[in-house]
Design a protein around this motif. Structure first.
Motif, PDB file in Angstrom:
ATOM      1  N   GLY A 202       1.014  -1.156   0.405  1.00 27.75           N
ATOM      2  CA  GLY A 202      -0.657   0.389  -0.199  1.00 27.75           C
ATOM      3  C   GLY A 202       0.666   0.965  -0.146  1.00 27.75           C
ATOM      4  N   ASP A 203       1.988   1.088   0.193  1.00 23.66           N
ATOM      5  CA  ASP A 203       3.278   2.044   0.351  1.00 23.66           C
ATOM      6  C   ASP A 203       3.994   2.108  -1.202  1.00 23.66           C
ATOM      7  OD1 ASP A 203       2.002   3.390   2.104  1.00 23.66           O
ATOM      8  OD2 ASP A 203       3.632   2.177   3.887  1.00 23.66           O
ATOM      9  N   GLY A 204       3.932   1.424  -1.864  1.00 20.78           N
ATOM     10  CA  GLY A 204       4.356   1.722  -3.883  1.00 20.78           C
ATOM     11  C   GLY A 204       5.152   0.776  -3.699  1.00 20.78           C
ATOM     12  N   SER A 205       5.219  -0.353  -3.269  1.00 17.83           N
ATOM     13  CA  SER A 205       5.927  -2.062  -3.031  1.00 17.83           C
ATOM     14  C   SER A 205       4.502  -2.924  -3.695  1.00 17.83           C
ATOM     15  CB  SER A 205       6.667  -2.246  -2.071  1.00 17.83           C
ATOM     16  OG  SER A 205       7.914  -1.136  -2.231  1.00 17.83           O
ATOM     17  N   GLY A 206       4.600  -3.723  -4.748  1.00 17.03           N
ATOM     18  CA  GLY A 206       4.270  -4.938  -5.087  1.00 17.03           C
ATOM     19  C   GLY A 206       5.172  -5.962  -5.731  1.00 17.03           C
TER      20      GLY A 206
ATOM     21  N   ALA B 230      -2.944  -2.766 -13.153  1.00 15.14           N
ATOM     22  CA  ALA B 230      -3.670  -2.527 -12.271  1.00 15.14           C
ATOM     23  C   ALA B 230      -5.351  -2.377 -12.783  1.00 15.14           C
ATOM     24  CB  ALA B 230      -3.175  -1.460 -10.951  1.00 15.14           C
ATOM     25  N   GLU B 231      -6.375  -2.686 -11.732  1.00 17.57           N
ATOM     26  CA  GLU B 231      -7.744  -3.194 -12.268  1.00 17.57           C
ATOM     27  C   GLU B 231      -8.027  -1.466 -11.684  1.00 17.57           C
ATOM     28  OE1 GLU B 231     -11.789  -4.191 -11.368  1.00 17.57           O
ATOM     29  OE2 GLU B 231     -10.586  -5.109 -10.021  1.00 17.57           O
ATOM     30  N   LEU B 232      -8.282  -0.156 -12.823  1.00 16.00           N
ATOM     31  CA  LEU B 232      -8.719   0.152 -12.367  1.00 16.00           C
ATOM     32  C   LEU B 232     -10.243   1.112 -11.299  1.00 16.00           C
ATOM     33  CD1 LEU B 232      -7.721   2.529 -15.907  1.00 16.00           C
ATOM     34  CD2 LEU B 232      -6.899   2.303 -13.921  1.00 16.00           C
TER      35      LEU B 232
ATOM     36  N   GLU C 176       0.107   2.083  -7.965  1.00 15.67           N
ATOM     37  CA  GLU C 176      -1.407   1.317  -9.314  1.00 15.67           C
ATOM     38  C   GLU C 176      -2.633   1.109  -8.259  1.00 15.67           C
ATOM     39  OE1 GLU C 176       0.581   0.407 -12.292  1.00 15.67           O
ATOM     40  OE2 GLU C 176      -0.188   3.110 -13.227  1.00 15.67           O
ATOM     41  N   LEU C 177      -1.889  -0.122  -7.507  1.00 14.70           N
ATOM     42  CA  LEU C 177      -2.495  -1.668  -6.827  1.00 14.70           C
ATOM     43  C   LEU C 177      -3.439  -1.663  -5.966  1.00 14.70           C
ATOM     44  CD1 LEU C 177       0.453  -4.006  -7.049  1.00 14.70           C
ATOM     45  CD2 LEU C 177      -1.393  -3.694  -8.249  1.00 14.70           C
ATOM     46  N   ILE C 178      -4.897  -1.297  -5.805  1.00 16.78           N
ATOM     47  CA  ILE C 178      -5.371  -1.555  -4.447  1.00 16.78           C
ATOM     48  C   ILE C 178      -5.488  -2.780  -4.210  1.00 16.78           C
ATOM     49  CG2 ILE C 178      -7.772  -0.339  -3.568  1.00 16.78           C
ATOM     50  CD1 ILE C 178      -7.113   2.196  -5.806  1.00 16.78           C
ATOM     51  N   VAL C 179      -5.723  -2.942  -3.153  1.00 19.77           N
ATOM     52  CA  VAL C 179      -5.702  -4.101  -1.786  1.00 19.77           C
ATOM     53  C   VAL C 179      -7.691  -3.980  -2.425  1.00 19.77           C
ATOM     54  CG1 VAL C 179      -5.807  -5.424   0.176  1.00 19.77           C
ATOM     55  CG2 VAL C 179      -3.841  -4.479  -0.006  1.00 19.77           C
ATOM     56  N   GLY C 180      -7.673  -5.400  -2.335  1.00 14.28           N
ATOM     57  CA  GLY C 180      -9.047  -5.399  -3.120  1.00 14.28           C
ATOM     58  C   GLY C 180      -9.959  -5.768  -4.397  1.00 14.28           C
ATOM     59  N   ARG C 181      -9.369  -5.377  -4.755  1.00 15.11           N
ATOM     60  CA  ARG C 181      -9.612  -4.944  -6.429  1.00 15.11           C
ATOM     61  C   ARG C 181      -8.739  -6.219  -7.320  1.00 15.11           C
ATOM     62  NH1 ARG C 181      -9.356   1.362  -8.692  1.00 15.11           N
ATOM     63  NH2 ARG C 181     -11.384   1.827  -7.181  1.00 15.11           N
ATOM     64  N   LEU C 182      -8.386  -5.876  -8.393  1.00 16.98           N
ATOM     65  CA  LEU C 182      -7.865  -7.684  -9.265  1.00 16.98           C
ATOM     66  C   LEU C 182      -6.700  -6.889  -9.827  1.00 16.98           C
ATOM     67  CD1 LEU C 182     -10.692  -9.248 -11.041  1.00 16.98           C
ATOM     68  CD2 LEU C 182      -9.531  -9.950  -8.917  1.00 16.98           C
ATOM     69  N   ALA C 183      -6.039  -7.479 -10.322  1.00 16.07           N
ATOM     70  CA  ALA C 183      -4.763  -7.699 -10.575  1.00 16.07           C
ATOM     71  C   ALA C 183      -3.949  -8.102 -12.724  1.00 16.07           C
ATOM     72  CB  ALA C 183      -3.064  -6.901 -10.325  1.00 16.07           C
ATOM     73  N   ARG C 184      -4.284  -7.536 -13.670  1.00 17.23           N
ATOM     74  CA  ARG C 184      -4.001  -8.434 -14.679  1.00 17.23           C
ATOM     75  C   ARG C 184      -2.279  -8.884 -14.618  1.00 17.23           C
ATOM     76  NH1 ARG C 184      -7.646  -7.257 -19.108  1.00 17.23           N
ATOM     77  NH2 ARG C 184      -9.570  -7.782 -17.154  1.00 17.23           N
ATOM     78  N   VAL C 185      -3.123  -9.890 -14.924  1.00 19.48           N
ATOM     79  CA  VAL C 185      -0.943 -10.529 -14.596  1.00 19.48           C
ATOM     80  C   VAL C 185      -0.580 -11.050 -15.985  1.00 19.48           C
ATOM     81  CG1 VAL C 185       0.838 -11.957 -13.959  1.00 19.48           C
ATOM     82  CG2 VAL C 185      -0.360 -10.865 -12.514  1.00 19.48           C
ATOM     83  N   ALA C 186       0.137 -10.941 -16.832  1.00 14.58           N
ATOM     84  CA  ALA C 186       0.700 -11.563 -18.295  1.00 14.58           C
ATOM     85  C   ALA C 186       2.127 -12.497 -18.228  1.00 14.58           C
ATOM     86  CB  ALA C 186       0.368 -10.242 -19.107  1.00 14.58           C
ATOM     87  N   VAL C 187       2.093 -13.967 -18.832  1.00 18.47           N
ATOM     88  CA  VAL C 187       3.131 -14.505 -18.712  1.00 18.47           C
ATOM     89  C   VAL C 187       3.909 -14.604 -20.216  1.00 18.47           C
ATOM     90  CG1 VAL C 187       4.315 -16.132 -17.831  1.00 18.47           C
ATOM     91  CG2 VAL C 187       2.961 -15.729 -16.125  1.00 18.47           C
TER      92      VAL C 187
END
Length: 163
Positions: free
Chosen positions: A57-61, A83-85, A121-132
């Protein structure tokens, strides 16, 4: 239908129902718990398991999970997240510098030590799209939960990967 046949059919139906209710989450699901097992995908000879994005929540993921190659050795040549908007769409894909060899039938673990990044950009409780991205041009995209690094299920992994 004979009485014996009806009893047998009823017994089979009861056993089937009991077996279906004894699954992993039966009676154990908790509303506030994150999907600790993460997201699972099988696609094109690859198995992606337990994918989650953690953030402090402070800029690291960091991205955590496992990748297996069923059919032949492979190489991960790219990794990214978006990140999900607020409107439910996803932002731009951000590259995470990561490459790895995957022997056939083996699994590599993304424990966060090599898949961490800086973001606000990341917000706990939302989604993130991850591409491999794999060698040969194949890619797999997952929508995974964004979970707090302080959550008890992930706090130790966060500390170890951040050290």
């Amino acid at each position: 239908m004979s009485k014996t046949l009806r009893r047998t059919a009823a017994l089979v139906a009861t056993v089937a129902l009991a077996a279906s209710l004894s699954g992993c989450t039966a009676g154990q699901w908790e509303y506030g718990a994150p999907p600790a097992a993460g997201v699972q995908v099988d696609q094109g000879g690859f198995k992606l398991r337990n994918f989650v994005v953690l953030t402090d929540g402070d800029g690291s993921g960091m991205i955590v999970g496992g990748i297996a190659s069923r059919d032949e050795p492979a190489q991960v040549v790219g990794l990214g997240y978006a990140a999900e908007l607020e409107d439910g769409s996803f932002g731009e894909l951000n590259a995470v510098p990561f490459e790895a060899e995957i022997p056939q039938g083996k699994t590599i673990i993304l424990d966060g030590s090599e898949t961490s990044f800086n973001t606000s950009e990341l917000i706990v409780g939302r989604l993130a799209r991850v591409a491999v991205q794999f060698d040969g041009g194949q890619s797999v995209t997952l929508s995974v939960p964004v979970v707090s690094a302080e959550h008890p299920d992930f706090a130790e992994a966060w500390e170890q990967a951040s050290a």
